[in-house]
Design an enzyme around this catalytic site. Sequence first.
Site, PDB file in Angstrom:
ATOM      1  N   GLU A 164      -8.434   5.782  -1.849  1.00  0.00           N
ATOM      2  CA  GLU A 164      -8.943   5.999  -0.339  1.00  0.00           C
ATOM      3  C   GLU A 164     -10.161   7.134  -0.714  1.00  0.00           C
ATOM      4  O   GLU A 164     -10.001   8.169   0.104  1.00  0.00           O
ATOM      5  CB  GLU A 164      -7.732   6.489   0.428  1.00  0.00           C
ATOM      6  CG  GLU A 164      -6.902   5.468   0.817  1.00  0.00           C
ATOM      7  CD  GLU A 164      -5.628   6.044   1.911  1.00  0.00           C
ATOM      8  OE1 GLU A 164      -5.466   7.139   1.824  1.00  0.00           O
ATOM      9  OE2 GLU A 164      -5.123   5.179   2.550  1.00  0.00           O
ATOM     10  N   GLU A 320      -2.011  -1.080   1.133  1.00  0.00           N
ATOM     11  CA  GLU A 320      -0.881  -0.269   1.859  1.00  0.00           C
ATOM     12  C   GLU A 320      -0.640  -0.386   3.224  1.00  0.00           C
ATOM     13  O   GLU A 320      -1.565  -0.419   4.072  1.00  0.00           O
ATOM     14  CB  GLU A 320      -1.343   1.315   1.485  1.00  0.00           C
ATOM     15  CG  GLU A 320      -1.178   1.855   0.185  1.00  0.00           C
ATOM     16  CD  GLU A 320      -1.767   3.073   0.139  1.00  0.00           C
ATOM     17  OE1 GLU A 320      -1.462   4.078   1.071  1.00  0.00           O
ATOM     18  OE2 GLU A 320      -2.249   3.503  -0.867  1.00  0.00           O
TER      19      GLU A 320
END
Length: 697
Positions: A164, A320
Amino acid sequence: MRSAPHRPVGPDYTGWLPGVDDLCYGGDYNPEQWPEEVWEQDVTLMREAGVNLVSVGIFSWALLEPREGELDLGWLDRLLDLLHGHGIKVDLGTPTASPPAWFFHTYPDARVVTRDGTVLGFGSRGMASPSHPAYREAAVRITTALAERYGDHPAVVLWHVHNEYGAPVSEDYSPASATAFRRWLRERHGSLDALNAAWGTRFWGQVYGEWEHVGVPAAAPSIVNPAQRLDFARFTDDALLACFVAERDAIRAHSDRPVTTNFMAAACPATDLWKWGREVDIVSNDHYLTAADPRNQVGLALAADLTRSVAGGKPWMLLEHSTSGVNWQERNVAKRPGEMARNALSHLGRGADAIMFFQWRASRSGAEKFHSAMLPHAGTSSRVWREVVELGETLRGVREVRGARVHADVAILWDQESFWAQDLEWRPSVDARHRERVDAFYDRLWRDGLTTDFAHPEQDLSPYRLVVAPASYLLTADAAANLTRYVESGGTLLVSFFSAVVDEHDAVHPGGFLGPLRRALGVAVEEFLPLRAGETLGVRFEAAPGTDGAGRVDTPGTGAVVRGDVWADDLALEGADVVGRFVGGPADGAPAVTRHRLGAGTGWYVSTRLDVDALATLLAPVYDDAGLAPSGLATDVEVVRRHADDAQYVVALNHSDAEQKVPDLPDGTVDLVSGDRVVGAATIPPAGFRVLRSPAR
Ligand code: GLA
């Protein structure tokens, strides 16, 4: 054109992950938090749940390189071999999102400095300064070591660089960043004169005479030059992307497996995903529901549609999401029975060919022990575990969906640079928020059952019947020309207020607000008339002219009065017809909604904020122009389709507690999970789903 969607620069992985002929199912796997005896149990349970892919090693730098230059890869060797032995593929992480304690001790000046000068310490996770040479070097070194060792490991089918990018911090105001920013500015602007002109430094006496005097836009007595801040946002994104590219290239030197990094589409303001999408081999995304929003399935759909758009329509990976509640929101609402499956299948219906979670086994210690997992603290006797196993079965049942494409007739413009610029201080109204407008228009389209892509304003828009610009504050002259061409050649364009205000330097367009779109819209904005907090006004819809230009015909919504707030413009008509007039407010009686025929298409402008219900009144005649119509399904029913050469797959989700129906299914429709034939209409159980195969249309 500046930004085209996903075009990987490396090998073409349109064939999906090498050696994987399935949808992927699994999650982040952090077994280093557990004694090795637990690993055997993990892989046995993974098989039971139908897990075929796990993401490994994402936060393992401190274990893999316990002291600078000293590697300990033994545990990872054993883990990969164990997974391989059980037929579970690996998405291998590079651990560079969380440098070890020794790194920060040895290179204290590689710590991130915030805008107000705080130096961020160790003991959490997070980036070192992306511009610090020691960080880049150490990141490439550990990545190279992993690629050399595991580049052709039979379990490894994907590389997961970092984690991320842009979270939890992105901007860095450290000295290393300042040096890199100056280098970046020299490349972008070429000369100090050009920089002074682009930033408008004659205002407030900011003219620079030496490069060394140009700094990062740290906290200052009043607001900092907005063009400088906009460039710093661009620089920050480029610095992060350069870190990714350095690691990706280090991997490519030793491995032919595809490389991704997990995006946070629609949730990370620091990254311009159109750029990033061009650098990864496979686009992947993480998504978490906003617990406070009772209709958070709409935000999920938005993120999924944006991810697919960044992937250029190709299948992508959901790397995710959560089986139930997360741990980092204010109130971490648990998912109700069936909700996890509907979330997963919405991603699937919107183009995801991998459904993965954070994380496999709930952590006992540390910051995320209250985060849900595939294997919760309650173990295998829990509802969450049973639903995880069921979802694995469902995905095996619908595996033929893999590779099928989503088609959208509508695009919403999404331009991160414009959002960066609009978010700066001293705008006409704090209530004019870009994300709020994007969400509202998207929600309207979601409720109307119209699948939506996102598009960069400079990309080819010809595939779309309708293009919506809910928040195009910064619109380059090239983008405006592109939108004008789109209208001329038959498109329907709907532009919302506070658009086409500034150019790429945050300078007001010559010719005033809306300047470069005046031809497309047949209207100019003379003055912004922002409303006071809580103030409202009305918009009365009038009949628009017939599409042949002759006479007036009744358009949907004629005579309706809806409520607006936040904004009004003082509009000057330049050829457009008035479709809605203000009732009350600062522009009482003046045009509020306009429609302009240009060439073969139509340009619409709306100069106030309409909520999602009022948007239905606005969009009815706009849909008419675009040849679109709402699906007519119940509001809580979500239907998305994926198309293959010989079939179309219908993913139907029921977000209500009552049984719902999807009507008008063609002959030959089959339920992919049960194998049953479906005649005419399919019922969807309360809170449930159906995945159907129909003949291709
Ligand atoms: C992010 C991170 C994960 C984890 C989850 C929790 O997506 O990538 O490591 O922290 O949030 O929701």
